[in-house]
Enzyme design. Structure first.
Site, PDB file in Angstrom:
ATOM      1  N   ARG B  60       0.805  -1.219   0.000  1.00 46.33           N
ATOM      2  CA  ARG B  60       0.000   0.000   0.000  1.00 46.33           C
ATOM      3  C   ARG B  60       0.834   1.262   0.000  1.00 46.33           C
ATOM      4  NH1 ARG B  60      -5.141  -1.479   1.874  1.00 46.33           N
ATOM      5  NH2 ARG B  60      -4.807  -3.671   2.252  1.00 46.33           N
ATOM      6  N   THR B  61       1.725   1.366   0.967  1.00 43.83           N
ATOM      7  CA  THR B  61       2.526   2.578   1.104  1.00 43.83           C
ATOM      8  C   THR B  61       3.419   2.760  -0.122  1.00 43.83           C
ATOM      9  OG1 THR B  61       2.517   2.235   3.485  1.00 43.83           O
ATOM     10  CG2 THR B  61       4.103   3.802   2.643  1.00 43.83           C
ATOM     11  N   LYS B  89      23.327  -9.108   2.212  1.00 41.10           N
ATOM     12  CA  LYS B  89      24.745  -9.369   1.967  1.00 41.10           C
ATOM     13  C   LYS B  89      25.604  -8.722   3.046  1.00 41.10           C
ATOM     14  CE  LYS B  89      24.292  -9.677  -3.035  1.00 41.10           C
ATOM     15  NZ  LYS B  89      24.002  -8.670  -4.054  1.00 41.10           N
ATOM     16  N   ARG B 110      11.200   2.341   3.690  1.00 38.37           N
ATOM     17  CA  ARG B 110      10.594   1.657   4.824  1.00 38.37           C
ATOM     18  C   ARG B 110      11.600   0.613   5.290  1.00 38.37           C
ATOM     19  NH1 ARG B 110       4.982  -0.835   6.561  1.00 38.37           N
ATOM     20  NH2 ARG B 110       4.416   1.289   6.096  1.00 38.37           N
ATOM     21  N   HIS B 138       5.621   6.826  11.112  1.00 38.28           N
ATOM     22  CA  HIS B 138       5.132   6.645   9.754  1.00 38.28           C
ATOM     23  C   HIS B 138       4.455   7.976   9.403  1.00 38.28           C
ATOM     24  CE1 HIS B 138       3.656   5.003   6.163  1.00 38.28           C
ATOM     25  NE2 HIS B 138       2.733   4.178   6.596  1.00 38.28           N
TER      26      HIS B 138
END
Ligand SMILES: [Zn+2]
Lengths: 149, 311
Positions: B60-61, B89, B110, B138
């Site tokens: 969604r974001t 890695k 994110r 957020h």
């Protein structure tokens, strides 16, 4: 006799009124080993104020306020005595700095500073009771949660 | 935390935490978002590249940010699956950011770790927008929540807002409560006792003299409320499944619960919902959660344009 033991350095710093058992941590915190100075640690001296206290003497080196204030995190009761020519030149109480850079470990296991190459940074929220605020994860750390890096 | 209080310019600013924004800043973002909702700006960010770094999936974001950029005429480069690329890695976040910033003008990220966006912003010369850093912040969600509240109520000050459900783990309610308190809203924290607002959030709210009260049942307050902000209660949050079953029904919005609400009353939800809002509520005039999600597009356009210095 005790006074003599405390002040018997010619030049340097005597950190007095360290809470009992915290002297070693202060030597580590200030990285005193790397200075190649004579450092004396006194443990469990009787103290009117604290019951028992530790004392750290550093010969030939005057702690600047910045260094002194680092101590405040683990030894908020500590006093800094600057000695010149066997005499007490200046006495001051340590104060927790407003911004604490790279000394304290964040207690939040999900904080980025516990995973990445980031220097920790905290803001002093309150000195009594001690409460810090993490610049990164924005969590609060109470005195019991504070550990040093 | 020091707040850049008088800073009016948004150019090159990072969007990391709602704490970094003053009341005036927030109002400005909402105003700009409104102009984007009213009228498309298809060429505003032409030639600008957004790097979309999702080290943790959030369709969604990510869609909302990427669509916002495309709708402003910009383009998007993204880590298809950040988990399988650099971070696994063993590359540090700081190193990843130093590489990526050369390819773009602005970064959205994110990341599951808290404070990651703040760190990325310190490393990057480009503005960084936080698309969620673990349980911490957020901010674009907070902006779109505020936008939706303002859109439906024409103001933020003095509103009666209930935050309902899982307030302990529900990150969105933490920042939203803070922002609403800045504007002088009256807050009702309605949750099972074990899922009430955590202490660190309450400490921040005390600092800005928030007006609030704690409750376990929403029903008595329905006639007073302007906004009902519902969140999902996850069964896993309860150590004892029986406890969950006891409270499960209390926080479900049904038509019956809406009998005595005011005309301007609206329901918001950060989505996805499970069963907190009965489907029968969707076609009442009170349902606003889908429009709310859609508003994310305009708020993110506004923030992208602002930090790029184009509005
Ligand atoms: Zn932290």
């Amino acid at each position: 006799m005790r006074e003599f033991r405390v002040y018997a350095i010619k030049q340097g710093t005597v950190i007095d009124h360290i809470p009992d058992g915290k002297g070693v941590a202060i030597i580590d915190l200030l990285n005193l080993k790397s200075w190649k100075k004579i450092v004396t640690l006194g443990m469990s001296f009787p103290s009117k104020r604290l019951g028992r206290k530790d004392i750290v003497k550093i010969e030939g080196k005057e702690l600047n306020p910045n260094e002194a204030n680092k101590i405040a995190i683990i030894a908020p009761t500590a006093t800094i005595n600057i000695i010149r020519n066997f005499k007490l030149a200046r006495k001051s109480q340590v104060e927790i700095p407003e911004v604490i850079d790279g000394i304290v470990k964040c207690a939040n296991p999900s904080c980025i500073t516990n995973h990445d190459h980031a220097r920790t940074k905290f803001y002093l929220e309150s000195a009594k009771p001690l409460l810090l605020h993490c610049h990164y994860c924005e969590r609060y750390l109470s005195e019991a949660e504070i550990t040093l890096l | 935390m020091p707040r850049k209080s008088t800073l009016r310019s948004f150019k090159n600013r990072d969007v990391i935490s709602v704490r970094d924004f003053s009341k005036g800043d927030i109002q400005h973002v909402l105003k700009v978002a409104k102009t984007f909702k009213a009228r498309p700006h298809p060429d505003l960010l032409k030639g600008t590249i957004l790097a979309s770094l999702f080290f943790e999936p959030s369709t969604r974001t990510r869609f909302s940010f990427e669509s916002a950029m495309e709708r402003l005429g910009g383009s998007v480069i993204s880590l298809a699956d950040a988990k399988s690329s650099s971070s696994s890695k063993g590359e540090s976040l700081s190193d990843s950011i130093r590489i990526v910033e050369k390819y773009c003008d602005v970064i959205v990220m994110r990341h599951p770790l808290e404070g990651s966006a703040r760190l990325a912003a310190e490393v990057s010369k480009n503005p960084v927008l936080n698309g969620g850093d673990g349980a911490n912040q957020h901010p674009t969600q907070t902006f779109l929540d505020l936008f939706s509240i303002h859109e439906t109520q024409k103001k933020l000050a003095g509103l009666h807002v209930a935050l309902v459900g899982d307030l302990k783990y529900g990150r969105t309610t933490h920042s939203l409560a803070y922002a609403l308190a800045l504007f002088g809203a009256r807050l009702y924290f309605i949750a099972p006792q074990s899922l009430q607002m955590p202490d660190h959030v309450m400490r921040d709210l005390e600092k800005i003299k928030a007006k609030y009260s704690f409750h376990t049942h929403p029903e008595p307050f329905m006639p007073k409320l302007d906004i009902f902000y519902a969140t999902r209660i996850q069964k896993e949050r309860f150590p004892d499944p029986l406890e969950y079953e006891k409270v499960e029904g209390i926080y479900v919005i049904t038509k019956k619960l809406l009998k005595k609400v005011k005309k301007n009353f609206r329901i918001l939800h950060p989505l996805p919902r499970v069963n907190e809002i009965n489907y029968e509520v969707d076609n009442t005039p009170y349902a606003y959660y889908f429009e709310q999600a859609n508003n994310g597009l305009y708020v993110r356009q506004a923030l992208l344009a602002l930090v790029m210095g184009k509005v």
